[in-house]
Design a protein around this motif. Structure first.
Motif, mmCIF file in Angstrom:
data_model
loop_
_atom_site.group_PDB
_atom_site.id
_atom_site.type_symbol
_atom_site.label_atom_id
_atom_site.label_comp_id
_atom_site.label_asym_id
_atom_site.label_seq_id
_atom_site.Cartn_x
_atom_site.Cartn_y
_atom_site.Cartn_z
ATOM 1 N N SER A 36 -33.114 84.321 58.449
ATOM 2 C CA SER A 36 -31.660 84.265 58.558
ATOM 3 C C SER A 36 -30.995 85.013 57.406
ATOM 4 N N SER A 37 -31.545 84.837 56.202
ATOM 5 C CA SER A 37 -30.980 85.494 55.017
ATOM 6 C C SER A 37 -31.121 87.014 55.102
ATOM 7 N N ARG A 38 -32.273 87.475 55.588
ATOM 8 C CA ARG A 38 -32.504 88.921 55.693
ATOM 9 C C ARG A 38 -31.541 89.557 56.686
ATOM 10 N N ILE A 39 -31.315 88.897 57.803
ATOM 11 C CA ILE A 39 -30.421 89.458 58.812
ATOM 12 C C ILE A 39 -28.975 89.391 58.344
ATOM 13 N N SER A 40 -28.611 88.309 57.668
ATOM 14 C CA SER A 40 -27.249 88.190 57.131
ATOM 15 C C SER A 40 -26.983 89.284 56.104
ATOM 16 N N SER A 41 -27.969 89.545 55.241
ATOM 17 C CA SER A 41 -27.826 90.608 54.233
ATOM 18 C C SER A 41 -27.713 91.971 54.893
ATOM 19 N N LEU A 42 -28.514 92.180 55.961
ATOM 20 C CA LEU A 42 -28.451 93.449 56.686
ATOM 21 C C LEU A 42 -27.076 93.646 57.303
ATOM 22 N N GLU A 43 -26.547 92.597 57.922
ATOM 23 C CA GLU A 43 -25.221 92.686 58.540
ATOM 24 C C GLU A 43 -24.140 92.922 57.479
ATOM 25 N N GLU A 44 -24.287 92.252 56.338
ATOM 26 C CA GLU A 44 -23.297 92.404 55.272
ATOM 27 C C GLU A 44 -23.297 93.823 54.717
ATOM 28 N N ASN A 45 -24.507 94.376 54.493
ATOM 29 C CA ASN A 45 -24.608 95.730 53.944
ATOM 30 C C ASN A 45 -24.108 96.783 54.929
ATOM 31 N N LEU A 46 -24.325 96.532 56.213
ATOM 32 C CA LEU A 46 -23.880 97.487 57.229
ATOM 33 C C LEU A 46 -22.421 97.286 57.607
ATOM 34 N N GLY A 47 -21.916 96.089 57.357
ATOM 35 C CA GLY A 47 -20.533 95.783 57.722
ATOM 36 C C GLY A 47 -20.354 95.605 59.214
ATOM 37 N N VAL A 48 -21.408 95.117 59.894
ATOM 38 C CA VAL A 48 -21.341 94.910 61.347
ATOM 39 C C VAL A 48 -21.999 93.581 61.703
ATOM 40 N N ILE A 49 -21.687 93.087 62.872
ATOM 41 C CA ILE A 49 -22.368 91.915 63.417
ATOM 42 C C ILE A 49 -23.422 92.415 64.400
ATOM 43 N N LEU A 50 -24.674 92.068 64.150
ATOM 44 C CA LEU A 50 -25.767 92.540 64.987
ATOM 45 C C LEU A 50 -26.051 91.608 66.163
ATOM 46 N N MET A 51 -25.852 90.310 65.929
ATOM 47 C CA MET A 51 -26.191 89.356 66.984
ATOM 48 C C MET A 51 -25.377 88.085 66.843
ATOM 49 N N HIS A 52 -25.202 87.405 67.947
ATOM 50 C CA HIS A 52 -24.556 86.101 67.954
ATOM 51 C C HIS A 52 -25.644 85.038 68.060
ATOM 52 N N ARG A 53 -25.520 83.973 67.263
ATOM 53 C CA ARG A 53 -26.475 82.872 67.301
ATOM 54 C C ARG A 53 -25.910 81.784 68.204
ATOM 55 N N ASP A 54 -26.634 81.512 69.291
ATOM 56 C CA ASP A 54 -26.156 80.516 70.257
ATOM 57 C C ASP A 54 -27.219 79.451 70.491
ATOM 58 N N ALA A 55 -27.051 78.291 69.917
ATOM 59 C CA ALA A 55 -27.871 77.107 70.218
ATOM 60 C C ALA A 55 -29.344 77.432 70.454
ATOM 61 N N GLY A 56 -29.987 77.980 69.434
ATOM 62 C CA GLY A 56 -31.422 78.233 69.527
ATOM 63 C C GLY A 56 -31.789 79.573 70.125
ATOM 64 N N SER A 57 -30.798 80.359 70.566
ATOM 65 C CA SER A 57 -31.085 81.667 71.119
ATOM 66 C C SER A 57 -30.212 82.718 70.424
ATOM 67 N N VAL A 58 -30.482 83.974 70.690
ATOM 68 C CA VAL A 58 -29.710 85.046 70.072
ATOM 69 C C VAL A 58 -29.230 86.002 71.163
ATOM 70 N N ARG A 59 -28.094 86.624 70.909
ATOM 71 C CA ARG A 59 -27.509 87.569 71.863
ATOM 72 C C ARG A 59 -26.989 88.760 71.079
ATOM 73 N N LEU A 60 -27.559 89.941 71.362
ATOM 74 C CA LEU A 60 -27.177 91.137 70.631
ATOM 75 C C LEU A 60 -25.748 91.563 70.959
ATOM 76 N N THR A 61 -25.046 92.058 69.941
ATOM 77 C CA THR A 61 -23.763 92.707 70.158
ATOM 78 C C THR A 61 -24.041 94.130 70.647
ATOM 79 N N GLU A 62 -23.002 94.815 71.082
ATOM 80 C CA GLU A 62 -23.186 96.198 71.528
ATOM 81 C C GLU A 62 -23.689 97.066 70.370
ATOM 82 N N LYS A 63 -23.175 96.807 69.174
ATOM 83 C CA LYS A 63 -23.633 97.556 68.004
ATOM 84 C C LYS A 63 -25.088 97.195 67.696
ATOM 85 N N GLY A 64 -25.425 95.930 67.877
ATOM 86 C CA GLY A 64 -26.797 95.492 67.644
ATOM 87 C C GLY A 64 -27.766 96.179 68.584
ATOM 88 N N LYS A 65 -27.368 96.337 69.847
ATOM 89 C CA LYS A 65 -28.224 97.011 70.828
ATOM 90 C C LYS A 65 -28.466 98.458 70.422
#
Length: 301
Positions: free
Chosen positions: A38-67
């Protein structure tokens, strides 16, 4: 220069979560903890300034930018592996190969293949799945397996399908059961005795059923088994005649524990392929497929 802002560990975490479908499973395959992922992905998103994925109740869903960035992330990891390959340091590749094979391969040249692979990639673990070809293909299609060594025809169009080898079928029996008729025994006579073979839904058993139906031959003596190894042992024990891939009983035929029985019908030979999705799997998977082809060719029926 990106310096240390973007790291390979962050990209591995990103790809790992997407492939495994959860932070927990990604942590397991990457040998770390869920908070670290979680920390690695949060740091990646922070450094890039984008949201890569949404966290939904045990699953993940990529954003368009994440894809869009997922493709590039895979390419960076692939190139990093190519760098180690060029440096002749494949031993530094740390990952896991999720391998699916049929029982025929597991009982013949699988061990030789695994020895070859581990010699070159000692830090890549292997998770082995042995099962029916149809089951293996479903797991390949859903991303649960990286490399499938299976027979055709295929139900799913998935990346590469490299020809491995073709294995013929044979009718075999214990010498005392075959008797003087090992030279030739017509199917009309063969099906009057117990017949040992694959499970009901394999290609060979379906072809056998069609042949018997066309000739109005009885099928009540056919003994179906999901375990080829059990069929071999029962044949050695003289339980009945067996319809099996000849490669499976190579050693027993050479030792004289079983003999081949000639008859007037055989099912279609098994055509094996090495299958993987080159757009998703690490570079070493395609290398492993090449080793599988070489090992299959070297293994003499």
């Amino acid at each position: 220069m990106i310096k240390s802002r973007i790291t390979l560990k962050q990209l591995e975490a990103f790809v790992g979560v997407v492939d495994m479908g959860s932070f927990r499973k990604a942590a397991a395959i990457l040998g770390t903890t869920q908070p670290n992922i979680s920390s690695r992905i949060s740091s990646l998103e922070e450094n890039l300034g984008v949201i890569l994925m949404h966290r939904d109740a045990g699953s993940v869903r990529l954003t368009e930018k994440g894809k869009a960035l997922l493709v590039s992330a895979r390419q960076v990891l692939w190139n990093a592996e190519a760098f180690l390959e060029a440096a002749e340091r494949r031993d530094l590749v740390e990952d896991r190969l999720r391998l699916g094979v049929t029982e025929l391969i597991a009982c013949t040249w699988l061990h030789a293949f695994l020895r070859r692979f581990r010699e070159v990639y000692p830090s890549v673990g292997v998770e082995l799945e042995v099962g029916l070809s149809s089951e293996i293909e479903k797991k390949l299609a859903t991303g649960q397996i990286d490399l499938a060594l299976q027979i055709g025809p295929f139900d799913y169009d998935i990346g590469s399908a490299l020809p491995l080898r073709t294995y013929r079928y044979a009718w075999i029996a214990a010498p005392e059961l075959a008797g003087d008729n090992a030279g030739h025994r017509p199917m009309t006579a063969l099906l009057k005795s117990p017949v040992l073979t694959h499970g009901r839904h394999t290609l060979a058993t379906r072809e056998l059923a069609k042949f018997a139906e066309a000739g109005n031959l009885a099928t009540d003596q056919i003994v179906y088994s999901s375990s080829l190894a059990s069929c071999v042992q029962m044949a050695i024990d003289g339980v009945g005649f067996a319809l099996l891939p000849a490669a499976l009983v190579r050693d027993q035929l050479k030792a004289g524990n079983l003999v081949e029985v000639a008859t007037d019908w055989l099912p279609t030979a098994l055509e094996f392929h090495a299958r993987f999705d080159e757009s998703r799997v690490p570079r070493f998977v395609s290398v492993a497929a090449g080793y599988a082809i070489e090992t299959a060719d070297a293994w003499d029926e």
